[in-house]
Design an enzyme around this catalytic site. Structure first.
Site, PDB file in Angstrom:
ATOM      1  N   GLU A  66       0.833  -1.213   0.000  1.00 38.14           N
ATOM      2  CA  GLU A  66       0.000   0.000   0.000  1.00 38.14           C
ATOM      3  C   GLU A  66       0.864   1.259   0.000  1.00 38.14           C
ATOM      4  O   GLU A  66       0.576   2.218  -0.700  1.00 38.14           O
ATOM      5  CB  GLU A  66      -0.921   0.013   1.222  1.00 38.14           C
ATOM      6  CG  GLU A  66      -2.073  -0.954   1.134  1.00 38.14           C
ATOM      7  CD  GLU A  66      -3.084  -0.560   0.067  1.00 38.14           C
ATOM      8  OE1 GLU A  66      -3.377   0.635  -0.060  1.00 38.14           O
ATOM      9  OE2 GLU A  66      -3.548  -1.462  -0.655  1.00 38.14           O
ATOM     10  N   CYS A 221     -12.858   0.416 -14.564  1.00 40.89           N
ATOM     11  CA  CYS A 221     -13.325   1.806 -14.453  1.00 40.89           C
ATOM     12  C   CYS A 221     -12.106   2.730 -14.579  1.00 40.89           C
ATOM     13  O   CYS A 221     -11.690   3.395 -13.631  1.00 40.89           O
ATOM     14  CB  CYS A 221     -14.057   2.005 -13.124  1.00 40.89           C
ATOM     15  SG  CYS A 221     -14.973   3.549 -13.091  1.00 40.89           S
ATOM     16  N   CYS A 228     -17.114   0.300 -19.665  1.00 40.52           N
ATOM     17  CA  CYS A 228     -18.452   0.127 -19.089  1.00 40.52           C
ATOM     18  C   CYS A 228     -19.150  -1.120 -19.635  1.00 40.52           C
ATOM     19  O   CYS A 228     -19.979  -1.717 -18.961  1.00 40.52           O
ATOM     20  CB  CYS A 228     -19.312   1.360 -19.353  1.00 40.52           C
ATOM     21  SG  CYS A 228     -18.575   2.870 -18.708  1.00 40.52           S
ATOM     22  N   CYS A 231     -18.472  -3.947 -17.316  1.00 41.69           N
ATOM     23  CA  CYS A 231     -18.481  -3.612 -15.886  1.00 41.69           C
ATOM     24  C   CYS A 231     -19.682  -4.250 -15.185  1.00 41.69           C
ATOM     25  O   CYS A 231     -20.828  -4.081 -15.630  1.00 41.69           O
ATOM     26  CB  CYS A 231     -18.528  -2.096 -15.725  1.00 41.69           C
ATOM     27  SG  CYS A 231     -18.635  -1.600 -14.004  1.00 41.69           S
ATOM     28  N   CYS A 237     -24.890   2.214 -12.432  1.00 42.36           N
ATOM     29  CA  CYS A 237     -23.999   3.380 -12.490  1.00 42.36           C
ATOM     30  C   CYS A 237     -24.721   4.621 -13.026  1.00 42.36           C
ATOM     31  O   CYS A 237     -25.151   4.665 -14.186  1.00 42.36           O
ATOM     32  CB  CYS A 237     -22.809   3.030 -13.388  1.00 42.36           C
ATOM     33  SG  CYS A 237     -21.632   4.375 -13.512  1.00 42.36           S
TER      34      CYS A 237
HETATM   35  S1  SF4 Z   1     -20.277   1.528 -15.624  1.00 37.68           S
HETATM   36 FE1  SF4 Z   1     -19.704   3.097 -14.155  1.00 37.68          FE
HETATM   37  S2  SF4 Z   1     -18.476   2.007 -12.635  1.00 37.68           S
HETATM   38 FE2  SF4 Z   1     -18.575   0.716 -14.441  1.00 37.68          FE
HETATM   39  S3  SF4 Z   1     -16.766   1.220 -15.667  1.00 37.68           S
HETATM   40 FE3  SF4 Z   1     -18.456   2.503 -16.398  1.00 37.68          FE
HETATM   41  S4  SF4 Z   1     -18.238   4.383 -15.244  1.00 37.68           S
HETATM   42 FE4  SF4 Z   1     -17.047   2.842 -14.139  1.00 37.68          FE
END
Ligand code: SF4
Length: 369
Positions: A66, A221, A228, A231, A237
């Protein structure tokens, strides 16, 4: 879960986030129910598993990674991480090592205050606790450990329901929530932390969840071109549904890039030894050994005995980029007869001694080129 039960869970979560001091606005029950569940389902197939600190519940390894990953890319950190755990396999080994040895091994990673705090923290862990303490609150009392690092150690290693809020996680949350406050400002961070705390799963799932949200930020992201279409949070989102993805996270305070010119006195003895002086603890290259640094060529010359001033040779200048600053470095070479010529504060180091010294990366490159 019913809407009432979900709201009750949110209120409990909001109370659990009490340390943030921010009013935690209630999130939609669907989001609270689905957010962690989807990340936990996504991670086994799509999360990262090849990094040397992953899968470990050893707080020493998690802490080390970290700290190294602050302001530094994963690809750079991997080699340093291996070298550190080879040389210092436990926090006790690190605490017992001289600071110079730690700075030497850190050389090239930049932000040297992190290395000094790393060593100070290891000493405090051993002296105050014997081992890393298990709670985020105790961890935050140690040097160099902020709230997000404390949450990472506590959640990965001790399953505490503590929300990580590093850059990747902030981006995911800010987009999913279409979070309008400035995530770089204290009030915005407190508010986002309170939201993050409401989205956590049960304690037993915390290690996987924390890894999953960090991995999503790092691999899906992405800052400029989020993926997206793959995702797991896409249907939750808000930024995506508003087609405003890259508007978030909001950062009103932009750090301006600056530049600085420095002159380096590169004094060399007949046997190849170089003259190095330790930098002040604060400021650029704090605590490292370095060629003596001057803000102008005049200042450099004035720092030399008069009869040496005609022997200096300006070398080609070069640029070294720091995160927010470009350094334009002007080496000035001087061959010195050590029996007669005295220089300002510092000492001679033979070439064989350089590999173990904490040196700024551009100075090491210059001396070994
Ligand atoms: S849907 Fe939203 S959380 Fe997912 S990659 Fe796209 S911007 Fe990021």
């Amino acid at each position: 879960m019913s809407a009432d039960a979900s709201a009750a869970q949110q209120r409990r979560s909001a109370r659990a986030s009490g340390g943030s001091g921010a009013p935690a606005a209630l999130l939609s029950p669907t989001l609270v129910r689905e957010f962690a569940r989807r990340l936990l389902a996504w991670h086994p197939m799509h999360g990262r598993s090849d990094l040397p600190w992953q899968g470990s519940r050893d707080p020493y390894r998690v802490w080390l990674s970290e700290i190294m990953l602050q302001q530094t890319q994963v690809v750079t950190v991997v080699g340093y991480f291996h070298r550190f755990v080879d040389r210092f396999p436990t926090v006790q080994h690190l605490a017992a090592a001289p600071l110079d040895e730690v700075l030497g091994l850190w050389s090239g990673l930049g932000y040297y205050s992190r290395a000094r705090n790393l060593h100070r923290c290891a000493v405090e862990v051993v002296e105050r606790f014997g081992q890393f303490p298990p709670t985020a609150e105790q961890l935050q009392s140690l040097p160099g450990i902020g709230p997000s690092t404390a949450a990472a150690i506590a959640s990965f290693c001790f399953s505490e329901r503590a929300a990580i809020l590093d850059g990747n996680v902030k981006r995911v949350l800010a987009r999913v929530l279409a979070f309008e406050a400035d995530v770089g400002a204290g009030a915005g961070q407190r508010q986002l932390l309170a939201h993050a705390q409401q989205l956590l799963p049960t304690a037993d799932r915390m290690p996987v969840y924390s890894q999953a949200i960090m991995d999503l930020g790092a691999t899906v992201c992405l800052p400029r071109q989020p993926r997206c279409d793959v995702c797991p949070l896409a249907s939750l989102c808000k930024a995506r549904s508003q087609e405003q993805v890259t508007h978030y996270p909001v950062k009103s305070r932009k750090i301006k890039r600056s530049s600085l010119r420095l002159w380096l006195l590169w004094a060399v003895r007949g046997d190849g030894a170089v003259w190095l002086a330790r930098r002040p603890e604060s400021g650029i290259w704090g605590g490292l050994y370095c060629l003596p640094v001057y803000e102008s060529s005049q200042a450099l010359l004035q720092g030399l005995p008069e009869r040496l001033r005609h022997s200096v040779q300006e070398q080609p200048a070069f640029m070294h980029a720091l995160t927010h600053r470009d350094l334009h470095l002007h080496p000035v070479r001087l061959t010195v007869d050590a029996r007669r010529d005295r220089l300002a504060q510092g000492q001679w180091f033979k070439p064989s001694e350089l590999p173990d010294l904490g040196l700024p990366a551009p100075v090491r490159k210059l001396l070994t080129s």
